[in-house]
Design a protein around this motif. Structure first.
Motif, mmCIF file in Angstrom:
data_model
loop_
_atom_site.group_PDB
_atom_site.id
_atom_site.type_symbol
_atom_site.label_atom_id
_atom_site.label_comp_id
_atom_site.label_asym_id
_atom_site.label_seq_id
_atom_site.Cartn_x
_atom_site.Cartn_y
_atom_site.Cartn_z
ATOM 1 N N ARG A 18 21.037 -6.850 3.622
ATOM 2 C CA ARG A 18 19.866 -6.017 3.884
ATOM 3 C C ARG A 18 20.126 -5.237 5.157
ATOM 4 O O ARG A 18 20.561 -5.805 6.146
ATOM 5 C CB ARG A 18 18.655 -6.926 4.045
ATOM 6 C CG ARG A 18 17.357 -6.222 4.288
ATOM 7 C CD ARG A 18 16.254 -7.211 4.594
ATOM 8 N NE ARG A 18 16.027 -8.118 3.475
ATOM 9 C CZ ARG A 18 14.824 -8.455 3.038
ATOM 10 N NH1 ARG A 18 13.761 -7.988 3.632
ATOM 11 N NH2 ARG A 18 14.693 -9.279 2.030
ATOM 12 N N GLU A 19 19.863 -3.946 5.108
ATOM 13 C CA GLU A 19 19.997 -3.088 6.290
ATOM 14 C C GLU A 19 18.729 -2.276 6.443
ATOM 15 O O GLU A 19 18.116 -1.895 5.456
ATOM 16 C CB GLU A 19 21.159 -2.096 6.134
ATOM 17 C CG GLU A 19 22.530 -2.672 6.205
ATOM 18 C CD GLU A 19 23.607 -1.600 6.059
ATOM 19 O OE1 GLU A 19 23.291 -0.391 6.017
ATOM 20 O OE2 GLU A 19 24.778 -1.985 5.970
ATOM 21 N N SER A 20 18.384 -1.993 7.683
ATOM 22 C CA SER A 20 17.254 -1.093 7.919
ATOM 23 C C SER A 20 17.815 0.248 8.376
ATOM 24 O O SER A 20 18.949 0.341 8.850
ATOM 25 C CB SER A 20 16.291 -1.668 8.945
ATOM 26 O OG SER A 20 16.981 -2.002 10.114
ATOM 27 N N ASP A 21 17.022 1.259 8.234
ATOM 28 C CA ASP A 21 17.418 2.603 8.651
ATOM 29 C C ASP A 21 17.070 2.745 10.131
ATOM 30 O O ASP A 21 15.912 2.567 10.515
ATOM 31 C CB ASP A 21 16.668 3.644 7.814
ATOM 32 C CG ASP A 21 17.163 5.051 8.041
ATOM 33 O OD1 ASP A 21 17.517 5.388 9.187
ATOM 34 O OD2 ASP A 21 17.197 5.816 7.065
ATOM 35 N N PRO A 22 18.046 3.059 10.969
ATOM 36 C CA PRO A 22 17.754 3.162 12.409
ATOM 37 C C PRO A 22 16.771 4.289 12.737
ATOM 38 O O PRO A 22 16.103 4.245 13.759
ATOM 39 C CB PRO A 22 19.124 3.424 13.041
ATOM 40 C CG PRO A 22 20.021 3.825 11.941
ATOM 41 C CD PRO A 22 19.439 3.313 10.665
ATOM 42 N N ARG A 23 16.646 5.272 11.844
ATOM 43 C CA ARG A 23 15.730 6.395 12.096
ATOM 44 C C ARG A 23 14.339 6.179 11.511
ATOM 45 O O ARG A 23 13.404 6.863 11.884
ATOM 46 C CB ARG A 23 16.323 7.685 11.523
ATOM 47 C CG ARG A 23 17.600 8.110 12.241
ATOM 48 C CD ARG A 23 18.191 9.293 11.563
ATOM 49 N NE ARG A 23 18.545 8.897 10.194
ATOM 50 C CZ ARG A 23 19.664 9.219 9.570
ATOM 51 N NH1 ARG A 23 20.523 9.988 10.164
ATOM 52 N NH2 ARG A 23 19.910 8.798 8.368
ATOM 53 N N ASP A 24 14.230 5.248 10.544
ATOM 54 C CA ASP A 24 12.936 5.033 9.895
ATOM 55 C C ASP A 24 12.822 3.560 9.515
ATOM 56 O O ASP A 24 13.436 3.112 8.542
ATOM 57 C CB ASP A 24 12.815 5.922 8.661
ATOM 58 C CG ASP A 24 11.433 5.892 8.029
ATOM 59 O OD1 ASP A 24 10.620 4.999 8.363
ATOM 60 O OD2 ASP A 24 11.161 6.767 7.187
ATOM 61 N N ALA A 25 12.033 2.819 10.246
ATOM 62 C CA ALA A 25 11.910 1.373 10.039
ATOM 63 C C ALA A 25 11.293 1.024 8.684
ATOM 64 O O ALA A 25 11.425 -0.097 8.212
ATOM 65 C CB ALA A 25 11.080 0.757 11.156
#
Length: 152
Positions: free
Chosen positions: A89-96
């Motif tokens: 799982r990864e989150s987007d650093p620009r949009d949580a």
């Protein structure tokens, strides 16, 4: 009054046969993948979708769309795969709010083995079908699903 049942339309007959074919193939794939690789067919579809995506990752909502699931449905599908280390799982650093599902190296390896099993079942299922017929069916299914086969 006639004792004969109405003849189903060609469209209905196509949909009924398509549903039956889906059920038979899903059961065969599910049985083989689970007995040999410990994966359900749904698990395989997740790994396969991720393996075909750029960077072996997809936004979770895009994965849900490809699999015909809701956002919560894809979350329920991913959780066990995450727990056993096949999917990350990864989150987007620009949009949580944006989350990505990623294929781990272990998931990639298992997908390779499972793909060989799935390919064998599918080749067996389509052995009596010509390449031209397969191409026509692929085009038809793409139209029915509203997809462009280049991104399926």
């Amino acid at each position: 009054m006639s004792d004969l049942a109405p003849t189903p339309s060609t469209s209905l007959e196509l949909c009924l046969r398509l549903t039956r074919a889906w059920a038979v193939l899903t059961r065969r794939l599910d049985n083989k993948l689970s007995s040999v690789h410990g994966l359900s067919f749904s698990d395989f579809m997740v790994l396969h979708s991720l393996s075909r995506a750029e960077g072996a990752r997809l936004r979770r909502i895009d994965l849900a769309e490809r699999m015909g699931l809701t956002a919560s449905g894809v979350t329920r599908t991913l959780l066990p795969l995450e727990k056993i280390g096949l999917v990350g799982r990864e989150s987007d650093p620009r949009d949580a709010r944006v989350g990505y599902a990623t294929l781990t190296p272990a998931g990639q390896e298992l997908h390779g083995y499972a793909l060989a099993s799935a390919e064998a079942i599918c080749r067996e299922a389509t052995q009596a079908v010509s390449d031209e017929q397969l191409a026509s069916v692929l085009e038809l299914l793409g139209q029915l699903a509203g997809i462009n086969l280049s991104n399926a």
